[in-house]
Write an enzyme that holds these catalytic residues in place. Structure first.
Site, PDB file in Angstrom:
ATOM      1  N   ASP A 257     -26.443 -65.736  30.839  1.00  0.00           N
ATOM      2  CA  ASP A 257     -25.996 -65.621  32.238  1.00  0.00           C
ATOM      3  C   ASP A 257     -24.677 -66.351  32.489  1.00  0.00           C
ATOM      4  O   ASP A 257     -24.439 -66.849  33.592  1.00  0.00           O
ATOM      5  CB  ASP A 257     -27.061 -66.142  33.218  1.00  0.00           C
ATOM      6  CG  ASP A 257     -28.404 -65.486  32.993  1.00  0.00           C
ATOM      7  OD1 ASP A 257     -28.419 -64.266  32.804  1.00  0.00           O
ATOM      8  OD2 ASP A 257     -29.425 -66.199  32.990  1.00  0.00           O
TER       9      ASP A 257
ATOM     10  N   LYS B  42     -20.715 -63.095  31.048  1.00  0.00           N
ATOM     11  CA  LYS B  42     -20.053 -62.396  29.941  1.00  0.00           C
ATOM     12  C   LYS B  42     -19.596 -61.000  30.342  1.00  0.00           C
ATOM     13  O   LYS B  42     -18.578 -60.524  29.864  1.00  0.00           O
ATOM     14  CB  LYS B  42     -21.016 -62.267  28.754  1.00  0.00           C
ATOM     15  CG  LYS B  42     -21.372 -63.582  28.114  1.00  0.00           C
ATOM     16  CD  LYS B  42     -22.339 -63.384  26.963  1.00  0.00           C
ATOM     17  CE  LYS B  42     -23.721 -62.961  27.369  1.00  0.00           C
ATOM     18  NZ  LYS B  42     -24.492 -63.928  28.141  1.00  0.00           N
TER      19      LYS B  42
ATOM     20  N   GLY C  48     -28.720 -58.848  31.254  1.00  0.00           N
ATOM     21  CA  GLY C  48     -28.258 -58.244  32.502  1.00  0.00           C
ATOM     22  C   GLY C  48     -26.797 -58.567  32.675  1.00  0.00           C
ATOM     23  O   GLY C  48     -26.414 -59.730  32.686  1.00  0.00           O
ATOM     24  N   HIS C  49     -25.965 -57.538  32.730  1.00  0.00           N
ATOM     25  CA  HIS C  49     -24.529 -57.760  32.908  1.00  0.00           C
ATOM     26  C   HIS C  49     -24.110 -57.168  34.245  1.00  0.00           C
ATOM     27  O   HIS C  49     -24.278 -55.980  34.470  1.00  0.00           O
ATOM     28  CB  HIS C  49     -23.730 -57.071  31.787  1.00  0.00           C
ATOM     29  CG  HIS C  49     -23.933 -57.726  30.455  1.00  0.00           C
ATOM     30  ND1 HIS C  49     -23.434 -57.214  29.288  1.00  0.00           N
ATOM     31  CD2 HIS C  49     -24.569 -58.862  30.117  1.00  0.00           C
ATOM     32  CE1 HIS C  49     -23.763 -58.016  28.289  1.00  0.00           C
ATOM     33  NE2 HIS C  49     -24.451 -59.016  28.770  1.00  0.00           N
ATOM     34  N   THR C  50     -23.601 -58.017  35.113  1.00  0.00           N
ATOM     35  CA  THR C  50     -23.173 -57.506  36.407  1.00  0.00           C
ATOM     36  C   THR C  50     -21.661 -57.439  36.441  1.00  0.00           C
ATOM     37  O   THR C  50     -20.979 -58.409  36.123  1.00  0.00           O
ATOM     38  CB  THR C  50     -23.654 -58.442  37.533  1.00  0.00           C
ATOM     39  OG1 THR C  50     -25.040 -58.669  37.340  1.00  0.00           O
ATOM     40  CG2 THR C  50     -23.446 -57.834  38.907  1.00  0.00           C
TER      41      THR C  50
ATOM     42  N   GLN D  92     -27.552 -62.654  26.049  1.00  0.00           N
ATOM     43  CA  GLN D  92     -28.159 -64.012  26.092  1.00  0.00           C
ATOM     44  C   GLN D  92     -27.111 -65.049  25.685  1.00  0.00           C
ATOM     45  O   GLN D  92     -25.948 -64.853  25.985  1.00  0.00           O
ATOM     46  CB  GLN D  92     -29.412 -64.082  25.206  1.00  0.00           C
ATOM     47  CG  GLN D  92     -30.604 -63.285  25.738  1.00  0.00           C
ATOM     48  CD  GLN D  92     -30.599 -61.845  25.294  1.00  0.00           C
ATOM     49  OE1 GLN D  92     -30.349 -61.552  24.143  1.00  0.00           O
ATOM     50  NE2 GLN D  92     -30.876 -60.922  26.202  1.00  0.00           N
TER      51      GLN D  92
ATOM     52  N   LYS E 188     -16.846 -68.994  36.922  1.00  0.00           N
ATOM     53  CA  LYS E 188     -17.395 -69.606  38.142  1.00  0.00           C
ATOM     54  C   LYS E 188     -16.843 -71.004  38.456  1.00  0.00           C
ATOM     55  O   LYS E 188     -17.575 -71.852  38.984  1.00  0.00           O
ATOM     56  CB  LYS E 188     -18.926 -69.646  38.054  1.00  0.00           C
ATOM     57  CG  LYS E 188     -19.544 -68.248  38.164  1.00  0.00           C
ATOM     58  CD  LYS E 188     -21.035 -68.332  38.322  1.00  0.00           C
ATOM     59  CE  LYS E 188     -21.615 -67.133  39.034  1.00  0.00           C
ATOM     60  NZ  LYS E 188     -23.034 -67.210  39.271  1.00  0.00           N
TER      61      LYS E 188
ATOM     62  N   ASP F 190     -14.897 -71.576  40.735  1.00  0.00           N
ATOM     63  CA  ASP F 190     -14.853 -71.619  42.212  1.00  0.00           C
ATOM     64  C   ASP F 190     -16.104 -72.258  42.819  1.00  0.00           C
ATOM     65  O   ASP F 190     -16.037 -72.831  43.906  1.00  0.00           O
ATOM     66  CB  ASP F 190     -14.652 -70.203  42.783  1.00  0.00           C
ATOM     67  CG  ASP F 190     -15.673 -69.212  42.259  1.00  0.00           C
ATOM     68  OD1 ASP F 190     -15.843 -69.151  41.020  1.00  0.00           O
ATOM     69  OD2 ASP F 190     -16.315 -68.515  43.068  1.00  0.00           O
TER      70      ASP F 190
HETATM   71  P1  IMP Z   1     -37.200 -62.669  26.022  1.00  0.00           P
HETATM   72  O1  IMP Z   1     -35.817 -62.447  25.497  1.00  0.00           O
HETATM   73  O2  IMP Z   1     -37.584 -61.717  27.109  1.00  0.00           O
HETATM   74  O3  IMP Z   1     -38.209 -62.730  24.918  1.00  0.00           O
HETATM   75  O4  IMP Z   1     -37.225 -64.130  26.707  1.00  0.00           O
HETATM   76  C1  IMP Z   1     -37.071 -65.316  25.923  1.00  0.00           C
HETATM   77  C2  IMP Z   1     -36.257 -66.354  26.689  1.00  0.00           C
HETATM   78  O5  IMP Z   1     -34.920 -65.917  26.810  1.00  0.00           O
HETATM   79  C3  IMP Z   1     -36.728 -66.622  28.124  1.00  0.00           C
HETATM   80  O6  IMP Z   1     -36.510 -67.978  28.432  1.00  0.00           O
HETATM   81  C4  IMP Z   1     -35.818 -65.743  28.957  1.00  0.00           C
HETATM   82  O7  IMP Z   1     -35.704 -66.220  30.281  1.00  0.00           O
HETATM   83  C5  IMP Z   1     -34.525 -65.887  28.183  1.00  0.00           C
HETATM   84  N1  IMP Z   1     -33.616 -64.744  28.355  1.00  0.00           N
HETATM   85  C6  IMP Z   1     -33.724 -63.524  27.800  1.00  0.00           C
HETATM   86  N2  IMP Z   1     -32.681 -62.753  28.160  1.00  0.00           N
HETATM   87  C7  IMP Z   1     -31.887 -63.508  28.933  1.00  0.00           C
HETATM   88  C8  IMP Z   1     -30.634 -63.281  29.585  1.00  0.00           C
HETATM   89  O8  IMP Z   1     -30.017 -62.214  29.504  1.00  0.00           O
HETATM   90  N3  IMP Z   1     -30.139 -64.324  30.303  1.00  0.00           N
HETATM   91  C9  IMP Z   1     -30.760 -65.514  30.361  1.00  0.00           C
HETATM   92  N4  IMP Z   1     -31.921 -65.773  29.771  1.00  0.00           N
HETATM   93  C10 IMP Z   1     -32.484 -64.779  29.060  1.00  0.00           C
END
Ligand code: IMP
Length: 425
Positions: A13, A16, A40-42, A223, A330, A332
């Protein structure tokens, strides 16, 4: 740099999407190499907001070939829906290329993700419950079903039957859940074949050819470093390698093909899910970061935990990824604080740690050693030149730069595509 890997330098988060979007403007190929729809990419384009989970954000540029590499795990229902959504908003998804070797997330993976988490109780990881971990478990136990299997119904059914025999025992006997049936899953999944067939190819070969032809390639990590299965805060991590090395195994290119590695870090730090977080703020300052930074997950909507920038962790990210430069997002958000803290070391029972501790126990019990820097208390969202940033903001950037020993070349000052300060290296 013709071939660049872009990775998250924190717990994901980091923003990226916006940085990839910026680099994609002049790119020919943008590649996802690990993870799935847990990411999740916004990206904000004018008044439109695009939230992508699986398709590389480069898809928003018409000259880009977006690629989903072999290291990813794909939920085909999500992929097909994301393609349709893009199309309905005037973005052509026909350029998308998908590795035939990528693994499929199956309905039992999602179910197992949910029941395994429930079973862990207090020790739960806080996964996104998208089936990511169980899909990678099957990949590494060599029971996985791959994208190419969708185009051979007989093989697909066979593999599904074998899997369900085993998974149903686990679901019913271990987790006290209902079993799943072969036919509805086979019907659903084989139904996706028509939507995907024109996109599926040997993406390793595609990348080889693109490199040979001098194309600009961006590898877009999902991630972040501290969620890496090998280098992150295990077991509170994801099940893949978001670190730079993952770009080679997850796409089928050699390490010498990579020209540069850009890390992305927020000017502070956040984490979703459970696990250690030395600079986490449980006070009003943390609450303000959540509010000001809109710190809620793109995928799950969960509130992110917030804290001051952690240079011990950031230096670690520089090291394990071989970062050549950093994009800081971020900045700002910090405009609203009188004094800024930055962790320069950890203290654990009187021992000082300047490097990221190798033992989780230390991470859980340590206290950050902070340096305080003055805030600037000024709106910087319209600034585009480094020289126009307030002196204190420059001081903040340069303080970080000195600690991590690589240049900060991009600074995010707002959510819009152009709200970025670029610095020459
Ligand atoms: P999983 O990838 O769904 O197995 O989750 C494993 C860990 O990675 C958890 O703590 C999730 O909250 C974290 N996680 C997975 N994808 C993301 C992401 O895109 N951003 C932030 N944390 C993530």
């Amino acid at each position: 740099m013709p071939t660049t890997v872009l990775i998250g330098a924190q717990w994901g988060d980091e923003g990226k999407g916006k940085v990839t979007d910026h680099l994609s403007e002049s790119a020919d190929v943008v590649v996802r190499y690990q993870g799935g729809n847990n990411a999740g990419h916004t990206i904000v384009v004018g008044s439109e907001r695009f939230a992508l989970t699986l398709i590389p954000s480069g898809v928003l540029y018409p000259q880009v070939t977006p690629v989903i590499g072999n290291g990813c795990v794909i939920d085909p229902a999500v992929l097909v829906a994301e393609m349709a959504e893009l199309e309905s908003r005037g973005i052509d998804p026909t350029r998308l290329r998908i590795s035939a070797n990528a693994h499929l997330i199956m309905p039992y993976h999602r179910k197992l993700d949910a029941v395994m988490e429930r079973f862990l109780g207090q020790q739960q990881i806080g996964t996104t419950k998208r089936g990511i971990g169980p899909a990678y478990m099957d990949k590494f136990s060599r029971h996985g079903i791959r994208v190419q299997d969708l185009f051979d119904p007989k093989i697909f059914r066979q593999k599904l039957e074998v899997n369900l025999k085993d998974k149903n025992k686990i679901l019913t006997k271990v987790y006290n859940s209902l079993p799943m049936e072969v036919e509805p899953i086979a019907e659903e999944y084989l139904g996706y074949a028509d939507n995907l067939i024109d996109h599926v190819t040997d993406t390793s070969l595609l990348l080889w050819q693109a490199q040979r032809d001098g194309k600009k390639i961006i590898f877009e990590g999902a991630q972040g470093t501290l969620l890496d299965i090998d280098h992150g805060t295990y077991p509170f991590v994801t099940s893949s390698n978001p670190t730079a090395g993952g770009a080679t195994t997850g796409s089928g290119i050699g390490p010498k093909a990579i020209d540069g590695v850009i890390g992305v870090a927020k000017a502070y730090i956040t984490r979703v899910g459970t696990g250690p977080f030395p600079t986490e703020l449980h006070d009003e300052t943390g609450e303000r970061m959540v509010e000001l930074g809109g710190e809620f997950g793109t995928v799950t909507g969960r509130r992110r935990r917030c804290g001051w920038l952690d240079l011990v962790a950031l230096k670690y990210a520089v090291r394990v990824n071989g970062l050549t430069e950093l994009a800081m997002t971020k900045l700002d958000i910090l405009s609203h604080f009188d004094t800024l803290k930055v962790a320069v070391a950890y203290d654990s029972l009187g021992d000082r740690f300047d490097e990221f501790p190798r033992q989780q126990r230390v991470l859980y019990n340590c206290h950050p050693v902070y340096e305080e820097l003055p805030g600037w208390n000024k709106d910087i969202s319209e600034v585009r030149d480094y020289a126009d940033l307030p002196k204190q903001a420059q001081q903040y950037i340069e303080f970080v730069e000195e600690a991590i020993e690589i240049p900060i070349t991009m600074i995010g000052v707002g959510p819009a595509r152009d709200a970025t300060v670029l610095r020459a290296t």
